[in-house]
Scaffold this active site. Structure first.
Site, PDB file in Angstrom:
ATOM      1  N   GLY A   6      51.928  93.179 -14.685  1.00 49.74           N
ATOM      2  CA  GLY A   6      52.707  93.210 -13.354  1.00 49.74           C
ATOM      3  C   GLY A   6      52.693  94.812 -12.790  1.00 49.74           C
ATOM      4  O   GLY A   6      53.617  95.203 -12.395  1.00 49.74           O
ATOM      5  N   TYR A  50      66.564  81.992 -16.079  1.00 48.14           N
ATOM      6  CA  TYR A  50      66.227  83.240 -16.220  1.00 48.14           C
ATOM      7  C   TYR A  50      67.009  83.886 -17.325  1.00 48.14           C
ATOM      8  O   TYR A  50      66.114  84.484 -17.998  1.00 48.14           O
ATOM      9  CB  TYR A  50      66.615  84.164 -14.871  1.00 48.14           C
ATOM     10  CG  TYR A  50      66.061  85.343 -14.886  1.00 48.14           C
ATOM     11  CD1 TYR A  50      64.703  85.885 -14.828  1.00 48.14           C
ATOM     12  CD2 TYR A  50      67.214  86.506 -14.911  1.00 48.14           C
ATOM     13  CE1 TYR A  50      64.477  87.216 -14.883  1.00 48.14           C
ATOM     14  CE2 TYR A  50      66.846  88.052 -14.800  1.00 48.14           C
ATOM     15  CZ  TYR A  50      65.294  88.388 -14.815  1.00 48.14           C
ATOM     16  OH  TYR A  50      65.032  89.683 -14.852  1.00 48.14           O
ATOM     17  N   SER A  54      53.581  96.119  -8.638  1.00 50.16           N
ATOM     18  CA  SER A  54      54.775  96.057  -7.811  1.00 50.16           C
ATOM     19  C   SER A  54      55.880  96.658  -8.938  1.00 50.16           C
ATOM     20  O   SER A  54      55.970  96.601 -10.073  1.00 50.16           O
ATOM     21  CB  SER A  54      54.961  94.625  -7.585  1.00 50.16           C
ATOM     22  OG  SER A  54      56.214  94.570  -7.119  1.00 50.16           O
ATOM     23  N   GLY A  55      56.861  97.115  -8.315  1.00 52.01           N
ATOM     24  CA  GLY A  55      57.992  97.462  -8.866  1.00 52.01           C
ATOM     25  C   GLY A  55      58.170  98.404 -10.143  1.00 52.01           C
ATOM     26  O   GLY A  55      57.344  99.539 -10.244  1.00 52.01           O
TER      27      GLY A  55
HETATM   28  N1  LIG Z   1      64.269  94.946 -11.232  1.00 52.19           N
HETATM   29  C1  LIG Z   1      65.428  95.046 -11.850  1.00 52.19           C
HETATM   30  O1  LIG Z   1      66.557  95.062 -11.455  1.00 52.19           O
HETATM   31  C2  LIG Z   1      65.259  94.067 -13.241  1.00 52.19           C
HETATM   32  C3  LIG Z   1      66.410  94.034 -13.782  1.00 52.19           C
HETATM   33  C4  LIG Z   1      66.486  93.527 -15.149  1.00 52.19           C
HETATM   34  C5  LIG Z   1      65.066  93.115 -15.692  1.00 52.19           C
HETATM   35  N2  LIG Z   1      63.933  93.313 -15.054  1.00 52.19           N
HETATM   36  C6  LIG Z   1      62.411  93.070 -15.344  1.00 52.19           C
HETATM   37  O2  LIG Z   1      61.641  93.914 -15.020  1.00 52.19           O
HETATM   38  C7  LIG Z   1      60.346  93.437 -15.046  1.00 52.19           C
HETATM   39  C8  LIG Z   1      59.361  93.830 -13.850  1.00 52.19           C
HETATM   40  O3  LIG Z   1      60.325  93.430 -12.729  1.00 52.19           O
HETATM   41  P1  LIG Z   1      60.202  93.967 -11.423  1.00 52.19           P
HETATM   42  O4  LIG Z   1      61.640  94.290 -11.213  1.00 52.19           O
HETATM   43  O5  LIG Z   1      59.320  95.197 -11.242  1.00 52.19           O
HETATM   44  O6  LIG Z   1      59.848  92.989 -10.144  1.00 52.19           O
HETATM   45  P2  LIG Z   1      58.684  92.789  -9.297  1.00 52.19           P
HETATM   46  O7  LIG Z   1      58.423  94.056  -8.457  1.00 52.19           O
HETATM   47  O8  LIG Z   1      58.801  91.524  -8.459  1.00 52.19           O
HETATM   48  O9  LIG Z   1      57.589  92.995 -10.059  1.00 52.19           O
HETATM   49  C9  LIG Z   1      57.235  91.867 -11.014  1.00 52.19           C
HETATM   50  C10 LIG Z   1      55.607  91.814 -11.369  1.00 52.19           C
HETATM   51  O10 LIG Z   1      55.293  90.647 -12.114  1.00 52.19           O
HETATM   52  C11 LIG Z   1      54.209  90.243 -11.583  1.00 52.19           C
HETATM   53  N3  LIG Z   1      54.167  88.502 -11.914  1.00 52.19           N
HETATM   54  C12 LIG Z   1      54.896  87.695 -11.596  1.00 52.19           C
HETATM   55  N4  LIG Z   1      54.371  86.401 -11.734  1.00 52.19           N
HETATM   56  C13 LIG Z   1      53.248  86.657 -12.609  1.00 52.19           C
HETATM   57  C14 LIG Z   1      52.219  85.784 -13.134  1.00 52.19           C
HETATM   58  N5  LIG Z   1      52.471  84.426 -13.139  1.00 52.19           N
HETATM   59  N6  LIG Z   1      51.378  86.379 -13.671  1.00 52.19           N
HETATM   60  C15 LIG Z   1      51.087  87.789 -13.837  1.00 52.19           C
HETATM   61  N7  LIG Z   1      52.016  88.494 -13.222  1.00 52.19           N
HETATM   62  C16 LIG Z   1      53.107  88.128 -12.413  1.00 52.19           C
HETATM   63  C17 LIG Z   1      54.285  90.290 -10.143  1.00 52.19           C
HETATM   64  O11 LIG Z   1      53.174  90.094  -9.477  1.00 52.19           O
HETATM   65  P3  LIG Z   1      52.973  89.902  -7.832  1.00 52.19           P
HETATM   66  O12 LIG Z   1      53.245  91.125  -7.204  1.00 52.19           O
HETATM   67  O13 LIG Z   1      51.569  89.122  -7.636  1.00 52.19           O
HETATM   68  O14 LIG Z   1      54.162  88.855  -7.509  1.00 52.19           O
HETATM   69  C18 LIG Z   1      54.900  91.867 -10.087  1.00 52.19           C
HETATM   70  O15 LIG Z   1      53.562  92.612 -10.281  1.00 52.19           O
HETATM   71  C19 LIG Z   1      60.498  91.900 -15.199  1.00 52.19           C
HETATM   72  O16 LIG Z   1      60.368  91.518 -16.437  1.00 52.19           O
HETATM   73  C20 LIG Z   1      61.871  91.721 -14.836  1.00 52.19           C
HETATM   74  O17 LIG Z   1      62.701  90.480 -15.542  1.00 52.19           O
HETATM   75  C21 LIG Z   1      64.212  93.962 -13.671  1.00 52.19           C
END
Ligand SMILES: NC(=O)c1ccc[n+]([C@@H]2O[C@H](COP(=O)([O-])OP(=O)(O)OC[C@H]3O[C@@H](n4cnc5c(N)ncnc54)[C@H](OP(=O)(O)O)[C@@H]3O)[C@@H](O)[C@H]2O)c1
Length: 316
Positions: free
Chosen positions: A22, A179, A25-26
């Site tokens: 991933g 989740y 993004s993010g």
């Molecule tokens: N942001 C928060 O507040 C928060 C809080 C707690 C935990 N987290 C954890 O942090 C991690 C990163 O999340 P983020 O906040 O950075 O979210 P994000 O910006 O939505 O990034 C998620 C990444 O995962 C990728 N992804 C989704 N489905 C996938 C698949 N089938 N195969 C491969 N890659 C896939 C997305 O790809 P696409 O761009 O192509 O969709 C994106 O690159 C996650 O595990 C999340 O549970 C985040």
């Protein structure tokens, strides 16, 4: 542990090969940017090559000449076939993997299944990473020096429960419960992997976990977008603008866990500020369920059966 740690204090990574799932993004994007600024070779595992390449171009422009190498590769964690193709290509092309960041994830989406029939949040967040890690394990174990596997969980693990009788939530589906289950599974996996390293006297590869608190990313928008809820989308945008910390801060626990000396296998890092939702990284404790060894063993066995990926050649 530090309460004032920032990326300024992140060690040099010029001799490190890092894999981030991933990465486009993010938090994955921010992690890749920071590893790149420290000169690492980074394999960006992305489900869309286009989005991955756009992200890599942006990172190169931002970071400039750091000596980093960015290698974008396709890996869809919702497909065991895609994961196997990806890991085959990585093990063929690389002799070293120092840091594996199991980061990609989806949150609170309407019920869907992966290509292999897994409930999608469990499938992408846990089972995909279980299969990925298992297929990269020998590369990690054979790398010179210490290697680390860092798994991104969430405070939402506290609201999660493993429903082994209905793991894929076919009988009843609640997007937040699913989740929470997937994020609890991340921790059960990360700690069980470390217990298995310990049992096999493996000391130069460790498994650690982390969470970012609440960081403004695309994660919060996918669920409302996929369910067509404009109200929930607007609320998430407001909350991201007002309450969340930026992704560049939310990624610090992951970067700390991945790079700082003194991190031990089985550790859990998260933000030290208000309700552990923001602030600099510190070592924390996750909830009691996440340390349940019976659940961890059951999840491990189930994950091996479901994914067909066995760790038993390397770990007893
Ligand atoms: N942001 C928060 O507040 C928060 C809080 C707690 C935990 N987290 C954890 O942090 C991690 C990163 O999340 P983020 O906040 O950075 O979210 P994000 O910006 O939505 O990034 C998620 C990444 O995962 C990728 N992804 C989704 N489905 C996938 C698949 N089938 N195969 C491969 N890659 C896939 C997305 O790809 P696409 O761009 O192509 O969709 C994106 O690159 C996650 O595990 C999340 O549970 C985040």
């Amino acid at each position: 542990m530090s309460t004032s740690w920032t990326t300024d204090r992140m060690p040099d990574c010029t001799d490190k090969t890092v894999l981030v799932t991933g990465a486009n993004s993010g938090l994955g994007f921010e992690a890749t940017k920071s590893f790149a600024a420290k000169g690492a070779t980074i394999i960006m595992a992305c489900r869309s090559l286009d989005r991955g390449q756009q992200a890599a171009a942006e990172i190169k422009t931002t970071v400039g000449e750091s000596g980093a190498t960015l290698n974008v590769r396709k890996c869809d964690l919702a497909s065991l076939n895609s994961i196997a193709t990806f890991t085959d290509s990585v093990t063929e092309d690389y002799d070293e993997l120092d840091i594996l960041c199991n980061n990609a994830g989806v949150m609170a989406i309407p019920r869907q299944e992966t290509e292999d029939g897994f409930e999608k949040q469990l499938g992408v967040n846990h089972l995909g990473h279980f299969a990925l890690t298992g297929q990269l394990l020998d590369l990690l174990l054979d790398s010179d020096g210490e290697s680390r596997i860092v798994t991104h969980s969430s405070g939402a693990h506290e609201a999660g429960a493993m429903d082994f009788d209905d793991l894929h939530r076919e009988q009843s589906y609640d997007k937040w419960e699913a989740y929470g289950q997937s994020k609890l599974a991340n921790l059960l996996f990360a700690y069980e992997l470390q217990r298995r390293f310990d049992a096999n006297d493996i000391t130069d590869t460790i498994s650690v976990a982390c969470h970012p608190g609440y960081a403004a990313t695309n994660l919060q928008y996918r669920g409302p977008e996929e369910s067509g809820s404009k109200i929930r989308l607007a609320m998430m945008k407001l909350a991201n603008a007002v309450v969340a910390q930026p992704a560049s801060k939310g990624v610090l626990p992951l970067l700390y866990a991945a790079t700082v000396d003194g991190v031990d296998g089985g550790d859990y890092y998260g933000p030290s500020g208000f309700k552990n939702m923001r602030g600099p990284p510190e070592k924390q404790t996750s909830n009691d369920d996440s340390y349940d060894e019976q659940d961890a063993e059951r999840l491990w066995k189930t994950s091996e059966e479901l994914t067909g990926v066995s760790y038993s050649d390397s770990l007893t």
